[in-house]
Design a protein around this motif. Structure first.
Motif, PDB file in Angstrom:
ATOM      1  N   LEU A  52      -0.254  20.385  -3.026  1.00 41.16           N
ATOM      2  CA  LEU A  52      -0.255  21.043  -1.713  1.00 41.16           C
ATOM      3  C   LEU A  52       1.179  21.089  -1.219  1.00 41.16           C
ATOM      4  CD1 LEU A  52      -1.327  22.102   1.001  1.00 41.16           C
ATOM      5  CD2 LEU A  52      -1.828  19.713   1.632  1.00 41.16           C
ATOM      6  N   ILE A 119      -6.535  17.705   3.336  1.00 41.63           N
ATOM      7  CA  ILE A 119      -5.834  17.260   2.130  1.00 41.63           C
ATOM      8  C   ILE A 119      -6.862  16.637   1.199  1.00 41.63           C
ATOM      9  CG2 ILE A 119      -3.984  15.809   1.203  1.00 41.63           C
ATOM     10  CD1 ILE A 119      -2.774  15.819   4.036  1.00 41.63           C
ATOM     11  N   GLU A 123      -4.957  15.831  -4.414  1.00 37.64           N
ATOM     12  CA  GLU A 123      -3.747  16.620  -4.150  1.00 37.64           C
ATOM     13  C   GLU A 123      -2.528  15.729  -3.929  1.00 37.64           C
ATOM     14  OE1 GLU A 123      -4.722  20.901  -2.233  1.00 37.64           O
ATOM     15  OE2 GLU A 123      -5.061  19.207  -0.885  1.00 37.64           O
ATOM     16  N   VAL A 125       1.085  15.918  -2.081  1.00 37.03           N
ATOM     17  CA  VAL A 125       1.701  16.702  -1.010  1.00 37.03           C
ATOM     18  C   VAL A 125       3.205  16.844  -1.260  1.00 37.03           C
ATOM     19  CG1 VAL A 125       2.120  16.876   1.463  1.00 37.03           C
ATOM     20  CG2 VAL A 125      -0.040  15.920   0.631  1.00 37.03           C
ATOM     21  N   VAL A 149      -0.775  13.493   7.153  1.00 37.54           N
ATOM     22  CA  VAL A 149      -0.356  13.324   5.756  1.00 37.54           C
ATOM     23  C   VAL A 149      -0.263  11.843   5.419  1.00 37.54           C
ATOM     24  CG1 VAL A 149       1.566  13.639   4.147  1.00 37.54           C
ATOM     25  CG2 VAL A 149       0.822  15.549   5.594  1.00 37.54           C
ATOM     26  N   SER A 152      -3.651  10.200   5.065  1.00 38.77           N
ATOM     27  CA  SER A 152      -4.431  10.665   3.917  1.00 38.77           C
ATOM     28  C   SER A 152      -4.303   9.722   2.718  1.00 38.77           C
ATOM     29  CB  SER A 152      -3.988  12.073   3.499  1.00 38.77           C
ATOM     30  OG  SER A 152      -2.727  12.042   2.843  1.00 38.77           O
TER      31      SER A 152
END
Length: 510
Positions: A52, A119, A123, A125, A149, A152
């Motif tokens: 991502l 998210i 994934e 980031v 973020v 996550s």
């Protein structure tokens, strides 16, 4: 040594180079994106099967779009979330968006609090919202994205710098910041890496070249220089086959007082592994007795508490002196520091309680000079400066000015210990780890530094060598014992191996 630039200087060098026609902007972005994608593909990311990319409107976002393209070309699943932070996309950003559209890469847009971001568990980031051009704290809703973020728990790779980081040279307090596990810094080292307010969010980092020519930084003064292994190996003197104990100098340590015996013993242990030829320890009897058992090769002078005894120090006998560890905050310590600063003209290291004397007896600051090295931790440095610093960067600036004004060298201890030279240059040490954040580590450094100075190295080189060696020994100790369990004494035990590592690149016949 590698130069460290503030973001403004780096961006000016990049802009000037593009403006001169030596390189083309889109080529630099392509180089950056391709280089970062190659590094990402080489990383061990066992739980990440998709990527991502969070891309802003500027050229840092453009780098992220190029990265997304190369990841897609490599057969990886990738999607892009465009973060609209209120400005128009740059020309290169817009061009690279179109290229992703042509490749059918998924592009989503968020522009405020009401736009959610999901998210997935698989994934990784890639943070490209803001780069080194950021001039103010990020908007609250973007800080919210950064926090999501973080919560996550996914692996985060920042490009150039984590979004939200402000160069400390701007003099502004930062706001929300993305917390990265790994940062790919483009082309050159930057100042935010080396200060705790910003450096913590970079995680592990490495520099990715983007193709700026060697002359791009001509005329650009670096803010600091990073000191690495080959820099130090190149400073070491050859130990001649025909040398003797006197060739390698005689160090004197004034350390230890009532209730603070361990500091003196740790300083002596450090000095004993410094390479110096002879060591004399001047301390109270409670320190001298165990020292004579632990290190039979260390000479001792038992301190009877008389200030007149200091006059017995032969300036022709001792090449360097280390003063302060464990001496205590007493009138005797104060008197001895004053007398030494008045009479001693060979290299001298002042640490711990000797620094506390300077903070109180401020007239003594006028007696500092090029032969003196101070080794404060941040709180001790603020004491020398006379007031609390506003930030670690503020302390750095004030320490630089202090070193230039007093003419001494200041070794400001920390995660990246900084050697401030009296000519204004600043050198950042690259060794060391959090396991060294234990009582006594600084005492070991004092002993090592006094011993290296006694061998005839000039003051700056001695500081560079001793600080690097000390940190390397700490890294070796941590590799065996772990950062949690290691102690200052373990650090000293690994100084011998650290010397071997330093000498190895030289193929020294001795």
């Amino acid at each position: 040594m590698r130069p460290i630039y503030d973001n403004t200087t780096f961006r000016k060098a990049e802009s000037d180079t593009i403006g001169s026609g030596v390189v083309v902007a889109h080529e630099l972005m392509e180089n950056a994106g391709r280089g970062c994608a190659d590094r990402i593909l080489a990383m061990d990311l066992p739980t990440a099967t998709r990527f991502l990319v969070l891309a802003g409107q500027g050229n840092n976002g453009g780098d992220g779009l190029v990265i997304a393209r190369y990841l897609a070309l490599a057969g990886r699943q990738v999607r892009v979330v465009l973060v609209d932070h209120g400005s128009q996309p740059t020309e290169l950003n817009a061009i690279n968006r179109e290229r992703l559209v042509e490749m059918a890469v998924r592009l989503d847009l968020i522009s405020g609090f009401n736009d959610g971001i999901e998210i997935a568990d698989n994934e990784c980031v890639i943070d490209c919202i803001f780069g080194s051009g950021l001039q103010r704290p990020i908007a609250e809703w973007i800080a919210g994205v950064a926090e999501k973020v973080r919560r996550s728990g996914r692996r985060v790779i920042a490009i150039d710098q984590p979004s939200g980081v402000l160069d400390p040279a701007l003099g502004q307090a930062g706001g929300g910041m993305v917390r990265a596990h790994h940062t790919l810094v483009l082309e050159a080292l930057r100042t935010p890496l080396f200060f705790p307010e910003t450096g913590e969010v970079y995680g592990q980092w490495e520099v990715v070249p983007i193709g700026l020519p060697e002359g791009a930084y001509q005329g650009c003064a670096p803010a600091m220089m990073l000191v690495e292994l080959l820099d130090i190996s190149g400073l070491l003197k050859h130990r001649s086959r025909f040398s003797h104990k006197g060739t390698h100098g005689h160090a004197l340590l004034l350390a230890g007082g009532p209730g603070c015996y361990g500091a003196a013993l740790l300083a002596t242990k450090g000095c004993a592994r410094s390479g110096v030829g002879l060591i004399t320890l001047w301390a109270v009897n409670e320190v001298c007795e165990p020292a004579m058992v632990l290190w039979p090769d260390v000479m001792t002078i038992c301190d009877n508490g008389l200030i007149e005894d200091i006059e017995l120090i032969d300036p022709e006998k001792f090449m360097a002196i280390g003063v302060g560890p464990g001496m205590g905050r007493t009138k005797r310590t104060m008197d001895r520091v004053r007398q030494l600063l008045t009479t001693w003209r060979r290299p001298m290291v002042l640490d711990a309680d000797a620094l506390n004397v300077l903070a109180v007896e401020r007239d003594l600051l006028e007696l500092l000079g090029p032969h003196v090295v101070l080794t404060p931790h941040p709180k001790e440095m603020d004491g020398l400066l006379g007031s609390k610093s506003l930030s670690s960067y503020d302390r750095h600036l004030r320490t630089r000015e202090f070193a230039m004004r007093t003419g001494c060298t200041v070794v400001l201890k920390g995660a990246f210990t900084a050697i401030h030279a009296p000519d204004g240059r600043v050198f950042i040490n690259s060794t060391g780890n959090p396991g060294m954040a234990k009582g006594g580590s600084g005492d070991v450094l004092t002993g090592v530094l006094a011993g290296v100075l006694a061998q005839g190295y000039d003051v700056l080189n001695a500081c560079l060598i001793a600080v690097f060696l000390h940190g390397l020994a700490g890294d070796l100790a941590a590799s065996v014992l772990g950062q949690d369990a290691m102690r200052a004494s373990d650090l000293a035990d690994h100084l011998a191996e650290a010397w071997v590592r330093l000498r190895r690149p030289l193929n020294d016949p001795a």
